[in-house]
Design an enzyme around this catalytic site. Structure first.
Site, mmCIF file in Angstrom:
data_model
loop_
_atom_site.group_PDB
_atom_site.id
_atom_site.type_symbol
_atom_site.label_atom_id
_atom_site.label_comp_id
_atom_site.label_asym_id
_atom_site.label_seq_id
_atom_site.Cartn_x
_atom_site.Cartn_y
_atom_site.Cartn_z
ATOM 1 C CD GLU A 1 -31.201 16.091 9.716
ATOM 2 O OE1 GLU A 1 -31.424 15.799 8.532
ATOM 3 O OE2 GLU A 1 -31.203 17.244 10.151
ATOM 4 C CG HIS B 1 -35.140 14.625 10.579
ATOM 5 N ND1 HIS B 1 -35.177 15.997 10.485
ATOM 6 C CD2 HIS B 1 -34.936 14.168 9.328
ATOM 7 C CE1 HIS B 1 -34.998 16.351 9.222
ATOM 8 N NE2 HIS B 1 -34.851 15.262 8.500
#
Length: 348
Positions: free
Chosen positions: A10, A312
């Site tokens: 990410e 994430h």
């Protein structure tokens, strides 16, 4: 020296925060390049720099590159020191993320610590205080960590000015456990924080949410706020289940109607209620690091389920595996993800 690329996965600040936390816990130095490379403004912003400075204070680390906009950092930790700490982001940047950076090390320290923080407590890009207090902290207590959180003043984006504190009592040894089901819902309610805004804004949001979800009476709440807080608008829903609690938050914005804010929150609440995973996407992401630390200490394996595995989360798995001798395995069955974390002796 562990070498990390901040542009992987990410590509945001979590790679840095997880690395700082685990470097302090394990004593392993690291270097990270291309920090926050996938963000509009790459490099260290104020809240990320505060995370680095907080880590330095907690363990006496030697650092290179700890300055605003820096995209490279070298961090060499020293021994973790329990104590009384105070960290101020200086902007509306999230002080909850600063706490999550130093919390793992302090919950493994040899005595209790108190951490006072100032900055943003309710920020769209970070876990709000109420999420930490109602969702994250109860799981830590089940691991064996004593933690007490106090919100002294709300801090909304963009003004900031919030204040919170954490009292952390380490356990002798963390004990991992499975979280496979959320259990029946024991309580469901909504709160509207509308600071320095017309009273009608909060009333309209709660009324619209009540119509959408069929909630009424004490399920629709307006907590008291200080007169000098804000401006800010947060609509929160708390679903307290037998095993876990989920806090879902939507932030009001200029030009967005109260009804739209309520509709967005209702949609997320219904999505959670219709799922079968134990943890929401944000809690699943944040649970990985303390669970891995418990397995590092005590061995064995532990599992949890969630309905969504975010970028994430998958990025966090990779960083944790660089610092700790644990392995993650994520398997999807239908709409539910089952995540298994195992220490070396349980790999087979």
């Amino acid at each position: 020296m562990i070498e990390l690329d901040g542009s992987t996965g990410e590509g945001g600040g979590q790679i840095l925060r997880t690395s700082l936390a685990l470097s302090m816990c394990t004593g392993q130095p690291f270097t990270i390049e291309r920090i926050r490379a996938k963000r509009t403004k790459p490099g260290l912003m104020r809240q990320h720099l505060t995370c680095v400075q907080a880590a330095v204070e907690v363990c006496g680390a030697r650092v290179q590159g700890a300055e605003l906009s820096s995209q490279t950092l070298v961090f060499e930790p020293g021994p973790v020191r329990a104590g009384d700490y105070s960290f101020n982001v200086g902007t509306a940047g999230s002080c909850t993320l600063v706490l999550q950076t130093v919390l793992p090390a302090l919950m493994l320290a040899d005595s209790s610590s108190r951490v006072a923080l100032a900055g943003g407590t309710h920020n769209p890009m970070a876990p709000p205080f109420h999420f930490l207090d109602r969702s994250f902290a109860p799981l830590l207590r089940r691991l064996g960590v004593g933690i007490e959180l106090e919100l002294r003043r709300h801090g909304f984006y963009p003004a900031g000015g919030g204040e919170m504190s954490a009292l952390i009592h380490p356990s002798g040894r963390l004990v991992a456990f499975d979280v496979m089901e959320r259990g029946a819902t024991r309580e469901a309610y909504a709160e509207c924080l509308a600071a320095a805004l017309p009273r009608a804004v909060g009333q309209r949001e709660l009324e619209a949410l009540g119509r959408e979800l069929g909630w009424s009476g004490d399920q629709l709440r307006t907590p008291a706020l200080r007169q000098n807080e804000g401006p800010g608008n947060v609509l929160m829903a708390t679903l307290a289940c037998e095993q876990v609690s989920e806090v879902i938050t939507v932030f009001g914005e200029r030009g967005v109607s109260a009804e739209r804010v309520a509709d967005d929150l209702a949609r997320e609440v219904r999505a959670f209620e219709s799922g079968a995973g134990a943890l929401g996407p944000h809690l699943a992401d944040q649970w990985m690091l303390p669970l891995a630390l418990a397995l590092w200490q005590s061995g064995g394996m532990a599992r949890f389920t969630c309905d969504e595995l975010t970028d994430h989360s998958t990025t966090n798995m990779g960083v944790v595996e660089r610092f700790l001798p644990v392995k993650f395995d994520a398997q999807r069955t239908g709409t539910v993800w089952k995540v298994t974390v195992a220490a070396p002796q349980a790999w087979s």
